[in-house]
Design a protein around this motif. Sequence first.
Motif, PDB file in Angstrom:
ATOM      1  N   SER A   1       0.833  -1.207   0.000  1.00  0.00           N
ATOM      2  CA  SER A   1       0.000   0.000   0.000  1.00  0.00           C
ATOM      3  C   SER A   1       0.868   1.257   0.000  1.00  0.00           C
ATOM      4  O   SER A   1       1.962   1.282   0.554  1.00  0.00           O
ATOM      5  N   VAL A   2       0.355   2.306  -0.633  1.00  0.00           N
ATOM      6  CA  VAL A   2       1.010   3.615  -0.724  1.00  0.00           C
ATOM      7  C   VAL A   2      -0.029   4.676  -0.385  1.00  0.00           C
ATOM      8  O   VAL A   2      -1.185   4.586  -0.828  1.00  0.00           O
ATOM      9  N   SER A   3       0.379   5.694   0.367  1.00  0.00           N
ATOM     10  CA  SER A   3      -0.506   6.813   0.718  1.00  0.00           C
ATOM     11  C   SER A   3       0.072   8.096   0.145  1.00  0.00           C
ATOM     12  O   SER A   3       1.247   8.415   0.377  1.00  0.00           O
TER      13      SER A   3
ATOM     14  N   GLY B   1       6.613  -1.101 -17.441  1.00  0.00           N
ATOM     15  CA  GLY B   1       7.967  -1.080 -17.976  1.00  0.00           C
ATOM     16  C   GLY B   1       9.004  -0.905 -16.889  1.00  0.00           C
ATOM     17  O   GLY B   1      10.046  -1.568 -16.888  1.00  0.00           O
ATOM     18  N   GLN B   2       8.728  -0.026 -15.926  1.00  0.00           N
ATOM     19  CA  GLN B   2       9.677   0.173 -14.830  1.00  0.00           C
ATOM     20  C   GLN B   2       9.767  -1.065 -13.946  1.00  0.00           C
ATOM     21  O   GLN B   2      10.860  -1.491 -13.553  1.00  0.00           O
ATOM     22  N   ALA B   3       8.613  -1.669 -13.653  1.00  0.00           N
ATOM     23  CA  ALA B   3       8.624  -2.864 -12.817  1.00  0.00           C
ATOM     24  C   ALA B   3       9.323  -4.014 -13.512  1.00  0.00           C
ATOM     25  O   ALA B   3      10.077  -4.783 -12.898  1.00  0.00           O
ATOM     26  N   GLY B   4       9.104  -4.141 -14.830  1.00  0.00           N
ATOM     27  CA  GLY B   4       9.773  -5.199 -15.582  1.00  0.00           C
ATOM     28  C   GLY B   4      11.268  -4.996 -15.617  1.00  0.00           C
ATOM     29  O   GLY B   4      12.056  -5.943 -15.507  1.00  0.00           O
ATOM     30  N   GLY B   5      11.716  -3.726 -15.739  1.00  0.00           N
ATOM     31  CA  GLY B   5      13.143  -3.462 -15.761  1.00  0.00           C
ATOM     32  C   GLY B   5      13.788  -3.652 -14.404  1.00  0.00           C
ATOM     33  O   GLY B   5      14.922  -4.111 -14.293  1.00  0.00           O
TER      34      GLY B   5
ATOM     35  N   ALA C   1       8.004  -8.187  -4.979  1.00  0.00           N
ATOM     36  CA  ALA C   1       7.344  -7.841  -6.241  1.00  0.00           C
ATOM     37  C   ALA C   1       6.211  -6.848  -6.019  1.00  0.00           C
ATOM     38  O   ALA C   1       6.040  -5.886  -6.786  1.00  0.00           O
ATOM     39  N   ALA C   2       5.418  -7.067  -4.955  1.00  0.00           N
ATOM     40  CA  ALA C   2       4.326  -6.140  -4.661  1.00  0.00           C
ATOM     41  C   ALA C   2       4.878  -4.754  -4.342  1.00  0.00           C
ATOM     42  O   ALA C   2       4.360  -3.734  -4.811  1.00  0.00           O
ATOM     43  N   GLN C   3       5.934  -4.714  -3.511  1.00  0.00           N
ATOM     44  CA  GLN C   3       6.526  -3.419  -3.174  1.00  0.00           C
ATOM     45  C   GLN C   3       7.121  -2.749  -4.406  1.00  0.00           C
ATOM     46  O   GLN C   3       6.978  -1.538  -4.615  1.00  0.00           O
ATOM     47  N   GLY C   4       7.807  -3.547  -5.256  1.00  0.00           N
ATOM     48  CA  GLY C   4       8.383  -2.982  -6.475  1.00  0.00           C
ATOM     49  C   GLY C   4       7.331  -2.432  -7.405  1.00  0.00           C
ATOM     50  O   GLY C   4       7.513  -1.373  -8.007  1.00  0.00           O
ATOM     51  N   ARG C   5       6.200  -3.155  -7.530  1.00  0.00           N
ATOM     52  CA  ARG C   5       5.134  -2.661  -8.401  1.00  0.00           C
ATOM     53  C   ARG C   5       4.535  -1.364  -7.841  1.00  0.00           C
ATOM     54  O   ARG C   5       4.237  -0.430  -8.606  1.00  0.00           O
ATOM     55  N   ALA C   6       4.368  -1.309  -6.525  1.00  0.00           N
ATOM     56  CA  ALA C   6       3.828  -0.076  -5.926  1.00  0.00           C
ATOM     57  C   ALA C   6       4.782   1.088  -6.142  1.00  0.00           C
ATOM     58  O   ALA C   6       4.354   2.209  -6.465  1.00  0.00           O
ATOM     59  N   GLU C   7       6.065   0.844  -5.953  1.00  0.00           N
ATOM     60  CA  GLU C   7       7.036   1.918  -6.187  1.00  0.00           C
ATOM     61  C   GLU C   7       7.078   2.315  -7.646  1.00  0.00           C
ATOM     62  O   GLU C   7       7.196   3.504  -7.980  1.00  0.00           O
ATOM     63  N   ALA C   8       6.990   1.324  -8.547  1.00  0.00           N
ATOM     64  CA  ALA C   8       6.986   1.636  -9.980  1.00  0.00           C
ATOM     65  C   ALA C   8       5.763   2.455 -10.357  1.00  0.00           C
ATOM     66  O   ALA C   8       5.850   3.411 -11.144  1.00  0.00           O
TER      67      ALA C   8
ATOM     68  N   ALA D   1       5.420   5.627   1.946  1.00  0.00           N
ATOM     69  CA  ALA D   1       6.007   4.928   0.808  1.00  0.00           C
ATOM     70  C   ALA D   1       5.456   3.509   0.710  1.00  0.00           C
ATOM     71  O   ALA D   1       4.735   3.019   1.590  1.00  0.00           O
ATOM     72  N   ALA D   2       5.783   2.855  -0.409  1.00  0.00           N
ATOM     73  CA  ALA D   2       5.298   1.488  -0.637  1.00  0.00           C
ATOM     74  C   ALA D   2       5.766   0.576   0.500  1.00  0.00           C
ATOM     75  O   ALA D   2       6.953   0.506   0.814  1.00  0.00           O
ATOM     76  N   SER D   3       4.792  -0.094   1.107  1.00  0.00           N
ATOM     77  CA  SER D   3       5.104  -0.970   2.240  1.00  0.00           C
ATOM     78  C   SER D   3       5.544  -2.347   1.755  1.00  0.00           C
ATOM     79  O   SER D   3       5.216  -2.767   0.646  1.00  0.00           O
TER      80      SER D   3
END
Length: 504
Positions: free
Chosen positions: A85-87, A141-145, A182-189, A454-456
């Motif tokens: 989750s991200v706020s 694209g960012q998450a894949g990279g 992966a979940a955190q990376g996708r949230a950050e992406a 930030a992404a948890s």
Amino acid sequence: MNMRVEIAEPVLRLRSEWQTGPERGIRLVRSARRVWSVRRQIFGGRIDDLGRLPRYALIAALGVAALWGPVVAYLQLAPVSYTSSVSLILPGSGAASSISLSEIGQASSFANSAYASPSLSPTVTYKRLLASQRVLDAAAGQAGGQAGEQAGAAAAFDAPRVRLVDQTGLVMFEMKGATPEAAQGRAEALTAAFLAELESLRHDEQTRRAESARSAIADYEADVSGIREAITALQRESGLSAPEQYTEIVNDREVLAARKRDLEAAHQEAAIRVATLEAVLRLDARTAALALKLGADPEFRALAAAMAAAAAELAAARGEYGERHPVLVAARDHYNGTIGRMEARAGQLTGLAVDRLAAEIDLAADGERAALLAELVRLEAKRDGLAARRAVLAEKVALADARVDRLREAAARLDDLTRDYQVAEAVFASALARVDTSKSDLYASYPLVQVLEAASLPQSPSSPRTLIAVAAGIAGTLCLLVALALAWLRRPVIDWLIRKVTAQ
């Protein structure tokens, strides 16, 4: 055993009755069919009728299987996923800036609060932007990279679950992944892609506004240049450099006119004093000047003194002697000779004939009369000087009047052009200032957004949710059993309701 007896008894009775007669057997068959009628299906049987139990057990088994089958399949087959989750938060205050332009004006820029308009909610806009395909593609694209995902996995980037908190500027979203990382990376992406898209939209807005402003500024600049050329041409033609110069010319003309009026008054005063002295002295200023000239000559003054002595001697001789007495004759000749020499000297100095000298010039002017003659000459000179100055000023005033008349229309036109130029220049400078100040107002259409949380990194999987699935299965089973129980008891309940209605 009871159930078998209850089922077999009607059959045996039916067989015996059928043997006694076909018609009676038909009636018995019809009576047996009424046992399974629609009414019985609607109202149900007796509570102690256990013959219905197999049907209810079958329905219960099928219902339980229908309820728990998906639950078990969900728990066994659903892939394990984690949620990060991200706020985000949108500051609610606006921003203002002001720039003072020397001798031109002031340029102000004010950015309203993100929640100032009741018809526009930035949180809803950002919610839609988070779920837009462009942001999802960029985030994929960012998450894949970052995570080394395959192209197919990146293309299958799921839309986030966005939630808004009422009466606040909070925007919260969740992203799922096969692993916590992966979940955190996708949230950050997704966060990075969302912020990058906001920057792109703001830059596009600024670019479009700048392009629109450039065309307007070009028009303003053309107006300024056109007015400047017209001013230059008018200045070249009229000789006026500014409207203030015409004002100075008018002021100079007024000063000359005032000086002319003062000189006229002074000239009139001097003329009156000259006329008064001429009347008192009974001669004009020119004659007074000649008399003063004679009085200033030493030889003439000596002759005047000799004449005075000869006159005294003649007067004394006349008192003592007769007209033919030699002494009186000698005194008279001496007096006349002295007068002759005075007249000759006076004629030499003044250039007048003897007869005019005796008629116009007082040859014996002295004392107060000489002072009055000097005053008359001085006032005459002053009057002539004032007259000359008045003539010169009159000529200057005439020239100034002609110049004022000639430049009046050009000055009015120059004043209008100057005012138009100032307005055009102010508008042009204000447009330039607005362009500069609008560059600092980046958050006018897309308010500032900050990452509050930030992404948890999830600690436990969010799917499958075993507890919720089991609770749902249990709740469904209980509902099914309650429904079957009500169906089993429906006849007494219906009869009770009928009796209650009939009793009323």
